[in-house]
Design a protein around this motif. Structure first.
Motif, PDB file in Angstrom:
ATOM      1  N   LEU A 162      -3.313   4.216   3.199  1.00  0.00           N
ATOM      2  CA  LEU A 162      -4.369   3.215   3.328  1.00  0.00           C
ATOM      3  C   LEU A 162      -4.540   2.723   4.768  1.00  0.00           C
ATOM      4  CD1 LEU A 162      -4.021   1.143   0.037  1.00  0.00           C
ATOM      5  CD2 LEU A 162      -5.324   3.197   0.511  1.00  0.00           C
ATOM      6  N   THR A 163      -3.845   3.356   5.702  1.00  0.00           N
ATOM      7  CA  THR A 163      -4.048   2.995   7.113  1.00  0.00           C
ATOM      8  C   THR A 163      -5.436   3.454   7.540  1.00  0.00           C
ATOM      9  OG1 THR A 163      -1.690   3.267   7.544  1.00  0.00           O
ATOM     10  CG2 THR A 163      -3.145   3.320   9.457  1.00  0.00           C
ATOM     11  N   PRO A 164      -6.202   2.597   8.224  1.00  0.00           N
ATOM     12  CA  PRO A 164      -7.553   3.020   8.616  1.00  0.00           C
ATOM     13  C   PRO A 164      -7.542   4.089   9.714  1.00  0.00           C
ATOM     14  CG  PRO A 164      -7.138   0.747   9.286  1.00  0.00           C
ATOM     15  CD  PRO A 164      -5.916   1.205   8.564  1.00  0.00           C
ATOM     16  N   LYS A 185      -9.260   6.152   4.923  1.00  0.00           N
ATOM     17  CA  LYS A 185      -8.472   5.422   3.921  1.00  0.00           C
ATOM     18  C   LYS A 185      -8.820   5.838   2.485  1.00  0.00           C
ATOM     19  CE  LYS A 185      -8.092   0.472   2.847  1.00  0.00           C
ATOM     20  NZ  LYS A 185      -6.967  -0.303   3.303  1.00  0.00           N
ATOM     21  N   ASP A 200       0.829  -1.212   0.000  1.00  0.00           N
ATOM     22  CA  ASP A 200       0.000   0.000   0.000  1.00  0.00           C
ATOM     23  C   ASP A 200       0.862   1.261   0.000  1.00  0.00           C
ATOM     24  OD1 ASP A 200       0.226  -1.489   2.586  1.00  0.00           O
ATOM     25  OD2 ASP A 200      -0.304   0.440   3.441  1.00  0.00           O
ATOM     26  N   TRP A 208      -1.192  -5.326  12.696  1.00  0.00           N
ATOM     27  CA  TRP A 208      -2.549  -5.145  13.207  1.00  0.00           C
ATOM     28  C   TRP A 208      -2.649  -5.670  14.642  1.00  0.00           C
ATOM     29  CZ3 TRP A 208      -6.635  -6.543   8.842  1.00  0.00           C
ATOM     30  CH2 TRP A 208      -6.249  -5.914   7.642  1.00  0.00           C
ATOM     31  N   LEU A 253      -7.059  -6.744   0.242  1.00  0.00           N
ATOM     32  CA  LEU A 253      -6.912  -6.374   1.664  1.00  0.00           C
ATOM     33  C   LEU A 253      -6.302  -7.561   2.413  1.00  0.00           C
ATOM     34  CD1 LEU A 253      -7.476  -4.238   3.895  1.00  0.00           C
ATOM     35  CD2 LEU A 253      -9.426  -5.651   4.509  1.00  0.00           C
ATOM     36  N   TRP A 274     -14.691  -3.538   3.745  1.00  0.00           N
ATOM     37  CA  TRP A 274     -13.954  -3.867   2.516  1.00  0.00           C
ATOM     38  C   TRP A 274     -14.921  -4.472   1.502  1.00  0.00           C
ATOM     39  CZ3 TRP A 274      -9.816  -2.255   0.374  1.00  0.00           C
ATOM     40  CH2 TRP A 274      -9.230  -2.961  -0.684  1.00  0.00           C
ATOM     41  N   ASP A 325      -2.490  -4.976   0.316  1.00  0.00           N
ATOM     42  CA  ASP A 325      -2.689  -3.857   1.250  1.00  0.00           C
ATOM     43  C   ASP A 325      -2.716  -4.356   2.696  1.00  0.00           C
ATOM     44  OD1 ASP A 325      -3.545  -1.634   2.601  1.00  0.00           O
ATOM     45  OD2 ASP A 325      -5.489  -1.484   1.587  1.00  0.00           O
ATOM     46  N   ASN A 326      -1.576  -4.229   3.373  1.00  0.00           N
ATOM     47  CA  ASN A 326      -1.555  -4.572   4.802  1.00  0.00           C
ATOM     48  C   ASN A 326      -1.736  -3.314   5.651  1.00  0.00           C
ATOM     49  OD1 ASN A 326       1.018  -3.384   4.668  1.00  0.00           O
ATOM     50  ND2 ASN A 326       1.934  -5.353   4.184  1.00  0.00           N
ATOM     51  N   GLU A 327      -2.110  -2.234   5.011  1.00  0.00           N
ATOM     52  CA  GLU A 327      -2.512  -0.970   5.659  1.00  0.00           C
ATOM     53  C   GLU A 327      -1.397  -0.295   6.459  1.00  0.00           C
ATOM     54  OE1 GLU A 327      -6.325  -2.034   7.581  1.00  0.00           O
ATOM     55  OE2 GLU A 327      -7.280  -1.277   5.755  1.00  0.00           O
ATOM     56  N   SER A 328      -0.145  -0.588   6.087  1.00  0.00           N
ATOM     57  CA  SER A 328       0.982   0.142   6.692  1.00  0.00           C
ATOM     58  C   SER A 328       2.228  -0.110   5.842  1.00  0.00           C
ATOM     59  CB  SER A 328       1.256  -0.334   8.111  1.00  0.00           C
ATOM     60  OG  SER A 328       1.875  -1.608   8.085  1.00  0.00           O
TER      61      SER A 328
END
Ligand SMILES: Cc1ncc(C[n+]2csc(CCOP(=O)(O)OP(=O)(O)O)c2C)c(N)n1
Ligand code: SF4
Length: 341
Positions: free
Chosen positions: A163-165, A187, A121, A241, A234, A261, A149-152
């Motif tokens: 893309l971090t929530p 995001k 991401d 997490w 995702l 998602w 996307d591991n959001e970090s």
């Protein structure tokens, strides 16, 4: 002399009709050093299983490059190449163009060869977004860009990405006493943005590896439709997490079931929701509360009930007021004859 070809031939990749039809062959195998329960590693495995052995994989710097290609070893059975952090778009396009030139000159047999460029991401939604956008306009080349996307920025110790929530604890957004919620942005909607902004791109989809066969079938469609394509996956990440690795699969399902998602594909400009998301949109199943998803992860452990309510309200708004739930972020009043303010 070799016959001139307009483009490289496309593979025939029919969808797998159920898990029993999926071949046993693995092209991403043992020997990598991802964390226990790493869903992105599963994405790599399923992605290349769906594509098959005639595939070249290009990896943008990040966990999925570094952990999978430790010096003198690799878990890739197919050819792979490292590409710079923001370069998945350029690498996919360049490799597809090189294959076409080699086939045109008769230096390679004319046969379908899949090109997949993947990025995290950080590499895909932040610094590499412009290269992906440019690549998606080159309709004469066949390749897939897959954003895991591991959001970090996981590989460099869990920094905040675009893309971090909302509210998540990262090394750049630790909860403190002065500010409990340091990260207040929502995001980015990357797949929606790329689908809406690239009318000549024939295929954009979101996937989740918890739904493995559906995910592999989206990869097969992307590779066989022609032209540049994009998939956004995702991927629960136990390290970033902060949860028990055995929960990875369940968290992927929860992200979909809570409506956080949405699963969809845009094929030749037609949008289709699929899987659990379609069931929710059609009222066949209910969206679960986002609390079920948030409370299982240490990165949201500082959330109060108010924070959870805020998160829920944002997801509700996406479902109730957006033209397409989770996809087209314009309030639906626009379609009801009212112009925007
Ligand atoms: C231009 C550039 N800036 C910084 C780095 C250092 N770096 C290597 S991996 C990485 C994180 C990548 O994050 P993401 O793309 O989200 O992939 P993930 O690590 O989460 O798999 C960074 C910042 C780099 N390699 N290149
Ligand atoms: S930090 Fe996350 S994405 Fe990286 S290898 Fe570990 S689980 Fe996978």
């Amino acid at each position: 002399m070799a016959e001139a070809i307009a483009t490289t031939p496309l593979p025939t990749l029919e969808p797998f009709k159920g898990v029993k039809k999926v071949p046993l062959g693995e092209y991403f195998t043992s020997g990598h050093r991802t964390c226990q329960g790493c869903e992105s590693a599963l994405v790599m495995r399923l992605m290349v299983k769906a594509a098959g052995p005639r595939t070249i994989v290009l990896g943008s710097t990040g966990c999925m490059y570094v952990a999978n290609t430790t010096y003198y070893s690799t878990s890739w059975v197919v050819p792979w190449m490292h590409t710079q952090l923001g370069s998945s778009g350029s690498a996919g396009l360049g490799t597809a163009a090189a294959l076409r030139a080699l086939m045109r000159k008769g230096k390679l047999p004319t046969e379908p060869i899949n090109v997949i460029a993947f990025c995290g991401d950080g590499g895909g939604a932040d610094m590499g977004l412009s290269a992906i956008s440019a690549a998606l306009t080159h309709t004469e080349y066949n390749f897939l860009i897959l954003l895991y996307d591991n959001e970090s920025y996981a590989n460099t110790d869990i920094q905040l990405s675009g893309l971090t929530p909302y509210g998540a604890h990262t090394t750049f957004s630790p909860p403190g006493t002065a500010k409990r919620i340091l990260h207040q942005r929502w995001k980015k909607n990357v797949a929606g943005m790329l689908a809406a902004g690239h009318p000549s791109c024939r295929y954009v989809a979101t996937v989740c590896a918890s739904y493995a066969v559906e995910m592999m079938n989206r990869v097969r469609k992307a590779l066989s439709i022609g032209g540049p394509t994009f998939i956004h996956s995702l991927d629960p990440c136990p390290k970033g997490w902060d949860y028990d690795p055995m929960l990875s699969h369940e968290l992927g399902e929860l992200a979909v079931e809570c409506g956080i998602w949405p699963l969809y594909e845009v094929e030749d400009h037609k949008l289709k929701l699929y899987g659990r998301t379609k069931g929710i949109a059609q009222g066949r199943s209910k969206r679960r509360p986002v609390r079920d998803y948030l409370v299982r992860q240490g990165r949201f452990a500082h959330f109060t009930d108010d924070d959870i309510d805020y998160f829920q309200a944002k997801v509700d708004e996406m479902w109730e007021r957006w033209i397409i739930p989770g996809v087209i972020p314009f309030a639906s009043e626009i379609t009801n004859g009212r112009s925007p303010d």
